[in-house]
Design an enzyme around this catalytic site. Structure first.
Site, mmCIF file in Angstrom:
data_model
loop_
_atom_site.group_PDB
_atom_site.id
_atom_site.type_symbol
_atom_site.label_atom_id
_atom_site.label_comp_id
_atom_site.label_asym_id
_atom_site.label_seq_id
_atom_site.Cartn_x
_atom_site.Cartn_y
_atom_site.Cartn_z
ATOM 1 N N MET A 18 3.920 -6.124 0.250
ATOM 2 C CA MET A 18 5.090 -6.952 0.535
ATOM 3 C C MET A 18 6.287 -6.062 0.833
ATOM 4 O O MET A 18 6.175 -4.839 0.884
ATOM 5 C CB MET A 18 5.360 -7.894 -0.636
ATOM 6 C CG MET A 18 4.310 -8.993 -0.786
ATOM 7 S SD MET A 18 4.732 -10.224 -2.039
ATOM 8 C CE MET A 18 4.427 -9.285 -3.525
ATOM 9 N N CYS A 19 7.439 -6.661 0.963
ATOM 10 C CA CYS A 19 8.651 -5.964 1.417
ATOM 11 C C CYS A 19 9.448 -5.416 0.231
ATOM 12 O O CYS A 19 9.068 -5.562 -0.923
ATOM 13 C CB CYS A 19 9.517 -6.930 2.217
ATOM 14 S SG CYS A 19 8.609 -7.843 3.483
ATOM 15 N N GLN A 20 10.560 -4.767 0.543
ATOM 16 C CA GLN A 20 11.489 -4.322 -0.493
ATOM 17 C C GLN A 20 12.905 -4.716 -0.119
ATOM 18 O O GLN A 20 13.259 -4.768 1.064
ATOM 19 C CB GLN A 20 11.390 -2.818 -0.734
ATOM 20 C CG GLN A 20 10.105 -2.418 -1.435
ATOM 21 C CD GLN A 20 10.249 -1.131 -2.227
ATOM 22 O OE1 GLN A 20 11.341 -0.638 -2.489
ATOM 23 N NE2 GLN A 20 9.122 -0.573 -2.619
ATOM 24 N N HIS A 44 16.786 -4.625 3.900
ATOM 25 C CA HIS A 44 15.382 -5.028 3.745
ATOM 26 C C HIS A 44 14.496 -4.084 4.532
ATOM 27 O O HIS A 44 14.829 -3.693 5.648
ATOM 28 C CB HIS A 44 15.233 -6.458 4.283
ATOM 29 C CG HIS A 44 13.857 -7.049 4.191
ATOM 30 N ND1 HIS A 44 12.894 -6.834 5.158
ATOM 31 C CD2 HIS A 44 13.292 -7.852 3.259
ATOM 32 C CE1 HIS A 44 11.790 -7.502 4.826
ATOM 33 N NE2 HIS A 44 12.013 -8.118 3.670
ATOM 34 N N ILE A 45 13.390 -3.668 3.939
ATOM 35 C CA ILE A 45 12.338 -2.978 4.682
ATOM 36 C C ILE A 45 11.076 -3.818 4.568
ATOM 37 O O ILE A 45 10.750 -4.331 3.503
ATOM 38 C CB ILE A 45 12.108 -1.534 4.192
ATOM 39 C CG1 ILE A 45 11.982 -1.467 2.680
ATOM 40 C CG2 ILE A 45 13.218 -0.629 4.694
ATOM 41 C CD1 ILE A 45 11.678 -0.064 2.162
#
Length: 255
Positions: A1-3, A77-78
């Site tokens: 998932m993202c960070q 966001h990444i």
């Protein structure tokens, strides 16, 4: 998932130090390489940068690292794609208007069987569950409060109910801001730190860089940083509880 990465301050502050470590997770120290983005509030306006390239290879990310844009509210966001292809339209954070002000949103998670009916002006441009959730949030807020911005306490209570509902479909770690407050909801992992006088040094966990905040701040400054995983090795970060929504104003938690 993202960070996720967020910053909320009582005075305009740059996020270069935190973003430098965070961006390394977009393909160097971690595998979140399916795009990235960042948004800075400046008065009633928003500086918004997104790129479908990884944060570690993007020339735009290099610009952000070298350009100390100051803001009281920042969301970054990444992306590690779970729903929706790698494309500019699917890069967070997303921006929409509500009550005559910009709202910025980013999400980490994977919502399943989340198919709300959208009947108002908010529609996704891309194909992510995240943008769909953002449109649903704004639609429900407008339905609940009409054309007028509600008091912060009422808005917070409504967001608690909405985030609880959405999180019933899967992890819903999110950052949301209108330039006056930063709302942070945790389903799985989210941490925060508040830096204030007396300031000390901090060392990044993703790069061998340190900064002595006492040399670049005043005694009145206060900065809250919210992130999926702690960014530094020598500071004490506070972990959110699962299902918790926190509100940050002027670099402090609003109880």
């Amino acid at each position: 998932m993202c960070q996720l990465l967020g910053m909320n301050c009582n005075t305009p502050t740059d996020i270069v130090f935190s973003f430098t470590g965070f961006a390394n997770r977009g393909g160097l120290t971690d595998h979140h390489s399916d795009g990235w983005g960042i948004a800075f509030f400046e008065g009633s306006g928003v500086r918004h940068f997104v790129d479908y390239q990884s944060a570690i290879t993007s020339p735009v990310a290099e610009l952000i690292k070298s350009c100390p844009i100051k803001s009281q509210h920042v969301i970054a966001h990444i992306r590690k794609a779970t729903q929706g292809r790698v494309s500019l339209a699917n890069c967070h954070p997303f921006v929409r208007e509500l009550w005559g002000r910009y709202w910025v949103f980013a999400h980490n998670g994977d919502l399943k069987n989340f198919t709300p009916t959208l009947h108002g002006p908010y529609r996704p441009v891309g194909t992510t569950d995240s943008e769909l959730a953002f449109c649903y949030l704004l639609q429900q807020l407008r339905n609940r409060f009409g054309e007028n911005l509600p008091p912060l306490a009422d808005l917070t209570q409504e967001l608690r109910e909405l985030t609880h509902y959405i999180a019933g479909h899967g992890p819903f770690n999110m950052l949301l801001s209108d330039g006056s407050a930063l709302f942070s909801h945790c389903s799985t992992n989210l941490y925060y730190i508040i830096r204030q006088h007396p300031f000390a040094s901090a060392h990044l966990s993703d790069q061998d860089i340190s900064v002595d905040f006492s040399e670049v701040t005043t005694s009145k400054d206060r900065v809250a940083v919210i992130v999926t995983q702690p960014l530094t090795t020598n500071e004490t970060w506070t972990q959110f509880q699962q299902g918790e929504l926190k509100v940050f104003v002027d670099g402090a938690v609003v109880e």
